[in-house]
Design a protein around this motif. Sequence first.
Motif, PDB file in Angstrom:
ATOM      1  N   ASP A 143     -15.287   0.342   3.679  1.00  0.00           N
ATOM      2  CA  ASP A 143     -14.833   1.731   3.747  1.00  0.00           C
ATOM      3  C   ASP A 143     -13.473   1.857   4.438  1.00  0.00           C
ATOM      4  N   GLU A 144     -13.025   0.749   5.037  1.00  0.00           N
ATOM      5  CA  GLU A 144     -11.746   0.762   5.771  1.00  0.00           C
ATOM      6  C   GLU A 144     -10.601   0.383   4.830  1.00  0.00           C
ATOM      7  N   SER A 145      -9.403   0.828   5.183  1.00  0.00           N
ATOM      8  CA  SER A 145      -8.236   0.327   4.456  1.00  0.00           C
ATOM      9  C   SER A 145      -7.126   0.042   5.457  1.00  0.00           C
ATOM     10  N   LYS A 146      -6.292  -0.948   5.128  1.00  0.00           N
ATOM     11  CA  LYS A 146      -5.152  -1.191   6.024  1.00  0.00           C
ATOM     12  C   LYS A 146      -3.866  -1.359   5.201  1.00  0.00           C
ATOM     13  N   GLN A 147      -2.738  -1.143   5.891  1.00  0.00           N
ATOM     14  CA  GLN A 147      -1.430  -1.223   5.227  1.00  0.00           C
ATOM     15  C   GLN A 147      -0.783  -2.553   5.568  1.00  0.00           C
ATOM     16  N   VAL A 148      -0.261  -3.233   4.540  1.00  0.00           N
ATOM     17  CA  VAL A 148       0.320  -4.551   4.762  1.00  0.00           C
ATOM     18  C   VAL A 148       1.786  -4.552   4.327  1.00  0.00           C
ATOM     19  N   ASP A 149       2.657  -5.114   5.197  1.00  0.00           N
ATOM     20  CA  ASP A 149       4.088  -5.218   4.881  1.00  0.00           C
ATOM     21  C   ASP A 149       4.303  -6.393   3.917  1.00  0.00           C
ATOM     22  N   ILE A 150       4.823  -6.122   2.723  1.00  0.00           N
ATOM     23  CA  ILE A 150       5.034  -7.211   1.758  1.00  0.00           C
ATOM     24  C   ILE A 150       6.519  -7.344   1.386  1.00  0.00           C
ATOM     25  N   GLY A 151       7.388  -6.972   2.322  1.00  0.00           N
ATOM     26  CA  GLY A 151       8.814  -7.248   2.163  1.00  0.00           C
ATOM     27  C   GLY A 151       9.569  -6.187   1.383  1.00  0.00           C
ATOM     28  N   TYR A 152      10.443  -6.654   0.482  1.00  0.00           N
ATOM     29  CA  TYR A 152      11.339  -5.735  -0.244  1.00  0.00           C
ATOM     30  C   TYR A 152      10.655  -5.124  -1.464  1.00  0.00           C
ATOM     31  N   VAL A 153       9.444  -4.657  -1.255  1.00  0.00           N
ATOM     32  CA  VAL A 153       8.747  -3.942  -2.322  1.00  0.00           C
ATOM     33  C   VAL A 153       8.973  -2.466  -2.072  1.00  0.00           C
ATOM     34  N   GLY A 154       9.381  -1.789  -3.122  1.00  0.00           N
ATOM     35  CA  GLY A 154       9.743  -0.390  -2.932  1.00  0.00           C
ATOM     36  C   GLY A 154       8.798   0.568  -3.608  1.00  0.00           C
ATOM     37  N   GLU A 155       8.917   1.819  -3.186  1.00  0.00           N
ATOM     38  CA  GLU A 155       8.317   2.900  -3.960  1.00  0.00           C
ATOM     39  C   GLU A 155       9.422   3.907  -4.231  1.00  0.00           C
ATOM     40  N   VAL A 156       9.197   4.720  -5.232  1.00  0.00           N
ATOM     41  CA  VAL A 156      10.246   5.654  -5.620  1.00  0.00           C
ATOM     42  C   VAL A 156      10.293   6.791  -4.609  1.00  0.00           C
ATOM     43  N   ASP A 157      11.481   7.006  -4.059  1.00  0.00           N
ATOM     44  CA  ASP A 157      11.689   8.091  -3.114  1.00  0.00           C
ATOM     45  C   ASP A 157      12.098   9.331  -3.909  1.00  0.00           C
ATOM     46  N   LYS A 158      13.049   9.113  -4.812  1.00  0.00           N
ATOM     47  CA  LYS A 158      13.580  10.227  -5.606  1.00  0.00           C
ATOM     48  C   LYS A 158      14.099   9.692  -6.930  1.00  0.00           C
TER      49      LYS A 158
END
Length: 294
Positions: A143-158
């Motif tokens: 039921d838990e979730s965690k956030q992991v840093d995977i480097g230069y992976v992006g999401e769309v800002d705009k």
Amino acid sequence: MFTPENKAAILVEALPYIQEFYGKTIVIKYGGNAMINDDLKEKVMQDIALMKYVGIRPVIVHGGGPEITGFLKKVGKQSSFVAGLRVTDEETVEIAEMVLDGKVNSEIVNLLNRRGVRAVGLSGKDAGLIAARKKLATVYEGDESKQVDIGYVGEVDKVDTAIVEDLLDQGYVPVIAPIGVGSDGESYNINADYVAAELAGALEAEKLLLLTDIEGIYKDFNDKSTFISTLHLPEARQYIREGIIAGGMIPKVEACLKALEQGAGKTHIIDGRLDHSIILEIFTSQGIGTQVVR
Ligand SMILES: Nc1ncnc2c1ncn2[C@@H]1O[C@H](COP(=O)(O)OP(=O)(O)O)[C@@H](O)[C@H]1O
Ligand SMILES: CC(=O)N[C@@H](CCC(=O)OP(=O)(O)O)C(=O)O
């Protein structure tokens, strides 16, 4: 798929859809796993050309994951993925950009131009098309979730769709590589499904088609009888949490949800390995694959 017996019937069946989609925008995400051979690529290009000739405005967002993996291997780098996203260090983002923008993009543009379609290649860096920021991967553990840093992976800002709309208005087919640019000018590797979703939303596209290497979504993909033709938003979220939808299917389903939330009409996950999967989806009453709906 097309036999002399069913050819005419298929053409007749296609007519109302040709009328329905005339002048409408359809975003197609063409994934690397659906580029496995030249024959298949050629059929995808034929479908895009046909869409264009009947007055649809196709926008292509491509992937190229297997090609990136291949190039990384050549320089002695192993690929690893978290929640369907490539772990991307500085060298990897450079290679991803080189492969996606330099190789895969220009190859698709060239194939379309050879079919008489005037295609133009863009990356998210062109004319401020995709402003990006770092994306953390979400990993579920019970039921838990965690956030992991995977480097230069992006999401769309705009997204600034001005260049895409100008090209569409002038009769070009935009072909977009999923590279975004951060506020300091740094490149981000973005999963192509997310880029396609953002564009479909921003362009208020009639449809988003995600071409992949499986028939659609299964509740258990070892059991063909569990195929899901229509997946609703609440179940989709639940299946991701439960691990029923996993790996590379996560960004796809999230992409459909995002596109729907932002104004796209319909979203479909279809088998890009199937000959002429695009026209079978668009121009037949039954369609193929899994449609993800609100
Ligand atoms: N519930 C599911 N139904 C279908 N495929 C699934 C599911 N969960 C995970 N997958 C996996 O997702 C894969 C598609 O993602 P991916 O390989 O990244 O596609 P692409 O390269 O086309 O973006 C399928 O081949 C399958 O192995
Ligand atoms: C962050 C991330 O995972 N980016 C993807 C970009 C290419 C892509 O999406 O390719 P497919 O559609 O062929 O899988 C990658 O590096 O593979």
